[in-house]
Design a protein around this motif. Structure first.
Motif, PDB file in Angstrom:
ATOM      1  N   LYS A 267       0.829  -1.203   0.000  1.00 59.97           N
ATOM      2  CA  LYS A 267       0.000   0.000   0.000  1.00 59.97           C
ATOM      3  C   LYS A 267       0.867   1.257   0.000  1.00 59.97           C
ATOM      4  O   LYS A 267       1.923   1.301   0.617  1.00 59.97           O
ATOM      5  CB  LYS A 267      -0.911   0.022   1.221  1.00 59.97           C
ATOM      6  CG  LYS A 267      -1.969  -1.053   1.193  1.00 59.97           C
ATOM      7  CD  LYS A 267      -2.840  -0.974   2.421  1.00 59.97           C
ATOM      8  CE  LYS A 267      -3.868  -2.089   2.408  1.00 59.97           C
ATOM      9  NZ  LYS A 267      -4.701  -2.054   3.608  1.00 59.97           N
ATOM     10  N   VAL A 268       0.384   2.267  -0.698  1.00 57.61           N
ATOM     11  CA  VAL A 268       1.014   3.581  -0.695  1.00 57.61           C
ATOM     12  C   VAL A 268       0.131   4.465   0.175  1.00 57.61           C
ATOM     13  O   VAL A 268      -0.835   5.050  -0.290  1.00 57.61           O
ATOM     14  CB  VAL A 268       1.166   4.150  -2.121  1.00 57.61           C
ATOM     15  CG1 VAL A 268       1.794   5.531  -2.080  1.00 57.61           C
ATOM     16  CG2 VAL A 268       1.998   3.212  -2.987  1.00 57.61           C
ATOM     17  N   THR A 269       0.464   4.516   1.452  1.00 57.66           N
ATOM     18  CA  THR A 269      -0.336   5.256   2.424  1.00 57.66           C
ATOM     19  C   THR A 269       0.188   6.693   2.554  1.00 57.66           C
ATOM     20  O   THR A 269       1.335   6.975   2.204  1.00 57.66           O
ATOM     21  CB  THR A 269      -0.260   4.578   3.800  1.00 57.66           C
ATOM     22  OG1 THR A 269       1.097   4.631   4.259  1.00 57.66           O
ATOM     23  CG2 THR A 269      -0.741   3.122   3.730  1.00 57.66           C
ATOM     24  N   PRO A 270      -0.641   7.597   3.077  1.00 57.82           N
ATOM     25  CA  PRO A 270      -0.163   8.966   3.304  1.00 57.82           C
ATOM     26  C   PRO A 270       1.071   9.008   4.220  1.00 57.82           C
ATOM     27  O   PRO A 270       1.963   9.824   4.030  1.00 57.82           O
ATOM     28  CB  PRO A 270      -1.356   9.664   3.958  1.00 57.82           C
ATOM     29  CG  PRO A 270      -2.545   8.874   3.516  1.00 57.82           C
ATOM     30  CD  PRO A 270      -2.057   7.449   3.383  1.00 57.82           C
ATOM     31  N   GLN A 271       1.133   8.091   5.190  1.00 59.48           N
ATOM     32  CA  GLN A 271       2.272   8.052   6.103  1.00 59.48           C
ATOM     33  C   GLN A 271       3.547   7.658   5.350  1.00 59.48           C
ATOM     34  O   GLN A 271       4.604   8.249   5.561  1.00 59.48           O
ATOM     35  CB  GLN A 271       2.018   7.059   7.242  1.00 59.48           C
ATOM     36  CG  GLN A 271       0.882   7.456   8.158  1.00 59.48           C
ATOM     37  CD  GLN A 271      -0.459   6.898   7.712  1.00 59.48           C
ATOM     38  OE1 GLN A 271      -0.687   6.580   6.549  1.00 59.48           O
ATOM     39  NE2 GLN A 271      -1.387   6.805   8.656  1.00 59.48           N
ATOM     40  N   ARG A 272       3.449   6.656   4.490  1.00 57.49           N
ATOM     41  CA  ARG A 272       4.615   6.242   3.705  1.00 57.49           C
ATOM     42  C   ARG A 272       5.053   7.359   2.770  1.00 57.49           C
ATOM     43  O   ARG A 272       6.240   7.594   2.600  1.00 57.49           O
ATOM     44  CB  ARG A 272       4.310   4.969   2.918  1.00 57.49           C
ATOM     45  CG  ARG A 272       4.314   3.731   3.791  1.00 57.49           C
ATOM     46  CD  ARG A 272       4.056   2.473   3.006  1.00 57.49           C
ATOM     47  NE  ARG A 272       4.223   1.314   3.891  1.00 57.49           N
ATOM     48  CZ  ARG A 272       3.843   0.105   3.582  1.00 57.49           C
ATOM     49  NH1 ARG A 272       3.279  -0.153   2.408  1.00 57.49           N
ATOM     50  NH2 ARG A 272       4.035  -0.886   4.433  1.00 57.49           N
ATOM     51  N   ILE A 273       4.103   8.048   2.180  1.00 52.46           N
ATOM     52  CA  ILE A 273       4.439   9.159   1.285  1.00 52.46           C
ATOM     53  C   ILE A 273       5.167  10.253   2.062  1.00 52.46           C
ATOM     54  O   ILE A 273       6.149  10.820   1.579  1.00 52.46           O
ATOM     55  CB  ILE A 273       3.180   9.709   0.588  1.00 52.46           C
ATOM     56  CG1 ILE A 273       2.618   8.649  -0.371  1.00 52.46           C
ATOM     57  CG2 ILE A 273       3.496  11.010  -0.164  1.00 52.46           C
ATOM     58  CD1 ILE A 273       1.244   8.987  -0.937  1.00 52.46           C
ATOM     59  N   ALA A 274       4.714  10.534   3.283  1.00 54.75           N
ATOM     60  CA  ALA A 274       5.370  11.565   4.103  1.00 54.75           C
ATOM     61  C   ALA A 274       6.822  11.194   4.398  1.00 54.75           C
ATOM     62  O   ALA A 274       7.723  12.039   4.318  1.00 54.75           O
ATOM     63  CB  ALA A 274       4.590  11.776   5.403  1.00 54.75           C
TER      64      ALA A 274
END
Length: 142
Positions: A19-26
């Motif tokens: 998954k590409v989550t907002p947390q990973r993107i941050a």
């Protein structure tokens, strides 16, 4: 237009079925172009200023995932904690023993190193990393 680090790694995560989550993107955005070899705690502190709900465990898990897919490397030159480097090209590191600042060293020292004869017959060497220790200019001038 050239694909950036964050976009490339997001694509890589998707390829791996992750998954590409907002947390990973941050975390990816923070690591993009980061040359300071930050620790998990430093990454968390900085990312939480723009993503206040991110937990330390999420940062650990994100970095662990990125390390497993070969998109960051853990630098364990500092015995007190792991640091992370988004530059996965083969290279070495130099660490200040006073402030723990870490710098990249792009030079081929591996060809100069030889495993002792008794050990060479017991292993097939796949690579080597050299860790230099010293005192940086800022700490020397204090």
């Amino acid at each position: 237009m050239k694909e950036g680090y964050t976009e490339r790694i997001m694509g890589r995560l998707r390829e791996e079925g992750l998954k590409v989550t907002p947390q990973r993107i941050a975390v990816l955005r923070y690591m993009d172009g980061n040359r300071s070899h930050p620790s998990v705690e430093e990454i968390h502190r900085e990312v939480s200023t723009v993503f206040p709900t991110i937990s330390l465990a999420t940062v650990y898990n994100t970095l662990d995932t990125l390390e497993k897919i070969g998109e960051v490397q853990a630098v364990t030159i500092d015995p007190s904690r792991k640091h992370y480097d988004p530059d996965t090209r083969p290279h070495h590191h130099l660490m200040c023993t006073d402030c723990h600042k870490i710098a990249d060293v792009f030079a081929d020292y591996v060809s100069l190193l030889r495993v002792p004869e008794g050990l060479a017959s017991q292993f097939r060497v796949a690579g080597a990393t050299v860790h230099f220790l010293g005192v940086c200019r800022d700490c020397s001038e204090k």
